[in-house]
Design an enzyme around this catalytic site. Structure first.
Site, PDB file in Angstrom:
ATOM      1  N   SER A  38       0.651  -0.969   0.090  1.00 30.47           N
ATOM      2  CA  SER A  38      -0.167   0.083  -0.108  1.00 30.47           C
ATOM      3  C   SER A  38       0.902   1.564   0.146  1.00 30.47           C
ATOM      4  O   SER A  38       1.373   1.518  -1.041  1.00 30.47           O
ATOM      5  CB  SER A  38      -0.861  -0.041   1.215  1.00 30.47           C
ATOM      6  OG  SER A  38      -1.914   0.760   1.081  1.00 30.47           O
ATOM      7  N   HIS A  69      -7.282  -5.831  -1.240  1.00 29.78           N
ATOM      8  CA  HIS A  69      -6.188  -4.884  -0.810  1.00 29.78           C
ATOM      9  C   HIS A  69      -5.781  -5.698   0.569  1.00 29.78           C
ATOM     10  O   HIS A  69      -4.516  -5.306   1.095  1.00 29.78           O
ATOM     11  CB  HIS A  69      -6.603  -3.632  -0.498  1.00 29.78           C
ATOM     12  CG  HIS A  69      -5.604  -2.695  -0.360  1.00 29.78           C
ATOM     13  ND1 HIS A  69      -4.659  -2.207  -1.221  1.00 29.78           N
ATOM     14  CD2 HIS A  69      -5.293  -1.905   0.879  1.00 29.78           C
ATOM     15  CE1 HIS A  69      -4.072  -1.348  -0.637  1.00 29.78           C
ATOM     16  NE2 HIS A  69      -4.157  -1.181   0.630  1.00 29.78           N
TER      17      HIS A  69
END
Length: 659
Positions: free
Chosen positions: A519, A632
């Protein structure tokens, strides 16, 4: 001593969702475990009196429950194949009841639409559901019309009608035209009453202690999701809705009901943007009156890859609110009273994941030091904790778990704290490879708690170092503020930290130093390889490479990118490109592995596709691992087989580039 193996996470127990009944004399929580062959996680429901703990029932893959009464628990559940078909194909929700005393399991409720029970009221249930306006037909229509609608709705799954943003959300899929709705279900006559309009989207929900008022945040969606929200109340007896706060100037992070007062944690975002820490307000006469300036980090932002699920982060006792807060590299319990006084009540050397109060004691699920999750009783006055469960004790027995050693880097006006793990069987006269691991966020932190990937690498013979540069949480708004500065002051901090690690650890083989992160950590990995050749190889995970395309493809991109870059694609294209790692593609010489998932809607997979393609065109040593169906959350709660594949690929990439 046994090695910390790659697949050991498959044996871990993951605790979550610690709750107490209204009488505050019993506890319940979930214990999850990976099922490798089925490639899923299953959840067991446990109950406790604070001393003895007993497994109640397996919820299979379901992960929510609530107390119905002092001795009964409710949870969504299908006992038979017919019930599974009814839920999957006919869109019903079935709840079962478990009696703690009799150990009896029985069917409790059935709703004609996908719904979750929020609270058991007097003769009624408060339900919530994520629905489009058309999906209200599920409970409004008669059976034949309902069947017709379900078939029509199924046919419509081939496409999405999108006229708003965000149109999808990480972990939730496509959300365009869907709204979080509230309903009252009459238990006796089985009627369903909607509490909000179909276009209204509900956020936070709180119930008064006397079960007469429902307080909630929300607003009508009008094309673009707002970052601010309004506050409402619904009187259950009179059926009246009242707008308690209707200004568009506050991002509300939570509501607390303290002795008939409504306390709001919120921020106007004026000083530090969307990541600004909240203050506390009292809601009076439809205005927010400042109770106290807090500007601390409410909740737990200490990262880990050995937790699944959530839990309550606050408890109201009498005239006081007790809540989990992230401070520096750990969590604490802070209290707030109605005079606005904030006090540190408990300091936990690790991360508290959930908190509750029963039997006049505080209980929590957390990671203490390098232990995996367990349940603890917290003794506030002595600042000591008593470990109550041993779910993970035998798993970790006789294994090497490296203890983090602090590395402090002093800047001109700030201090960066980081840590280093020493390799298994460390010998001072030998050289070892090293890995720099960068956290996501950026507004999260690394702490001294167990991180499986890092411990695995330490067991393989690597030094592993990690730090909390500027941009991280736990040190206030100013430290966390890197808007428009991505790749500058945070990069300087990480490079200074790396220099300090090398200076203090001469056993590191600097020719075999690697870097990875996910991320924001993936963004920084991309940035680093375009600005230095000091790392032998790199792995970028669920990353950002191009702020311009991120703005239009990420679920949060339309507000996150302009807030964090201090620019907008239409007016500040050069500014966003300056802060995008792909601008520096020609400078990259470091072998780079991409790890990305196609259902990652936070950092969409096109971010990896762009950068990988450009590097491949240049003939760079690069590779792309495309995970199908993952989000994610791949490294934390991805399916077991995908998590294993991910860790294997990263480790193999480093090993294959070792000299």
């Amino acid at each position: 001593m046994e090695d910390m193996t790659r697949d050991l996470f498959l044996e871990f127990k993951y605790l979550s969702n610690l709750q107490t009944n209204d009488q505050q004399n019993r506890l319940a929580f979930l214990v999850a475990k990976a099922q490798e062959k089925k490639n899923e996680y299953t959840y067991d429901l446990w109950e406790s009196d604070g001393l003895k703990h007993k497994k109640c029932v397996s919820l299979k893959t379901k992960s929510s429950f609530l107390f119905e009464s002092e001795h009964t628990l409710l949870f969504a559940y299908e006992k038979t194949k017919a019930e599974e078909k009814r839920v999957k194909d006919e869109k019903y929700t079935i709840y079962y009841r478990y009696n703690i005393q009799t150990e009896k399991l029985e069917k409790a409720y059935e709703f004609p639409f996908p719904a979750t029970i929020v609270k058991v009221l007097k003769g009624q249930l408060l339900l919530k559901s994520m629905l489009t306006s058309e999906q209200h037909h599920l409970y409004l229509d008669q059976q034949e019309l309902r069947k017709k609608f379900i078939q029509q709705d199924k046919d419509n799954q081939l496409y999405e009608d999108i006229n708003e943003i965000p149109f999808y959300f990480n972990g939730s899929g496509h959300i365009a035209n869907k709204r979080q709705q509230l309903f009252l279900y009459d238990i006796e006559i089985k009627t369903i009453k909607p509490l909000v309009d179909p276009d209204f989207n509900v956020g936070i929900v709180k119930i008064s202690e006397d079960l007469k008022h429902i307080y909630y945040t929300g607003s009508e969606m009008k094309g673009i999701k707002r970052l601010t929200t309004h506050i409402f109340s619904y009187h259950i007896d009179t059926h009246e809705t009242d707008i308690l706060y209707h200004e568009d100037d506050c991002s509300v992070s939570n509501l607390y009901l303290i002795n008939h007062h409504i306390i709001v944690a919120g921020t106007d975002m004026k000083d530090f943007g969307i990541n600004q820490n909240p203050d506390f307000f009292v809601l009076k006469h439809k205005k927010l009156e400042l109770l106290t300036i807090y500007r601390g980090s409410i909740g737990n932002s200490v990262g880990s890859d050995v937790r699944l699920g959530e839990g309550k982060k606050d408890v109201v006792i009498g005239d006081k609110l007790f809540f989990i807060a992230t401070v520096d590299d750990h969590t604490e319990i802070h209290s707030l009273d109605l005079n606005g006084t904030i006090k540190m009540e408990f300091q936990f050397n690790g991360a508290l994941d959930s908190l509750c109060y029963a039997n006049q004691q505080f209980y929590a699920i957390g990671q203490y030091r390098q232990k995996l999750q367990e349940m603890y009783q917290l003794h506030m006055e002595e600042n000591k904790q008593l470990q109550l469960t041993r779910f993970n004790q035998s798993i970790m027995k006789n294994r090497y778990v490296a203890s983090p050693k602090e590395i402090i880097v002093k800047g001109q006006n700030h201090v960066v704290k980081g840590f280093i793990l020493y390799p298994k069987d460390f010998k001072p006269n030998q050289k070892y490879p090293a890995i720099l691991d960068i956290h996501g966020g950026p507004k999260t932190v690394y702490g001294k708690i167990y991180y499986h990937e890092m411990q695995y690498w330490a067991n393989l013979g690597y030094f592993v170092c990690y730090a909390n540069p500027r941009g991280s949480d736990g040190k206030g708004d100013a430290f966390a503020d890197i808007r428009g500065k991505y790749g500058t002051i945070d990069y300087d901090d990480l490079m200074a930290f790396t220099d300090q690690v090398i200076a203090k650890t001469p056993q590191i083989d600097t020719k075999n130093f690697y870097v990875t992160g996910g991320s924001y950590g993936g963004f920084m990995t991309n940035w680093i390889v375009g600005h230095t050749d000091r790392f032998k190889a790199a792995v970028t995970q669920r990353s950002i490479s191009n702020w311009l395309s991120f703005h239009g493809t990420s679920d949060i991109g339309f507000y996150f990118s302009k807030d964090q870059t201090a620019g907008h694609p239409l007016t500040d294209m050069d500014l966003l490109y300056e802060q995008s790692p792909i601008k520096y593609t020609k400078q990259v010489k470091t072998p780079l592995l991409f790890i990305h998932s196609d259902n990652d809607y936070r950092c969409p997979i096109e971010q990896a596709m762009q950068f990988f393609t450009l590097l491949k065109e240049q003939g760079l040593d690069t590779k792309f691992i495309w995970f199908k169906g993952e989000t994610h959350e791949l490294s934390r709660s991805g399916k077991p087989q995908a998590r294993r594949k991910r860790l294997t690929e990263i480790t193999t990439w480093f090993q294959s580039h070792q000299s």
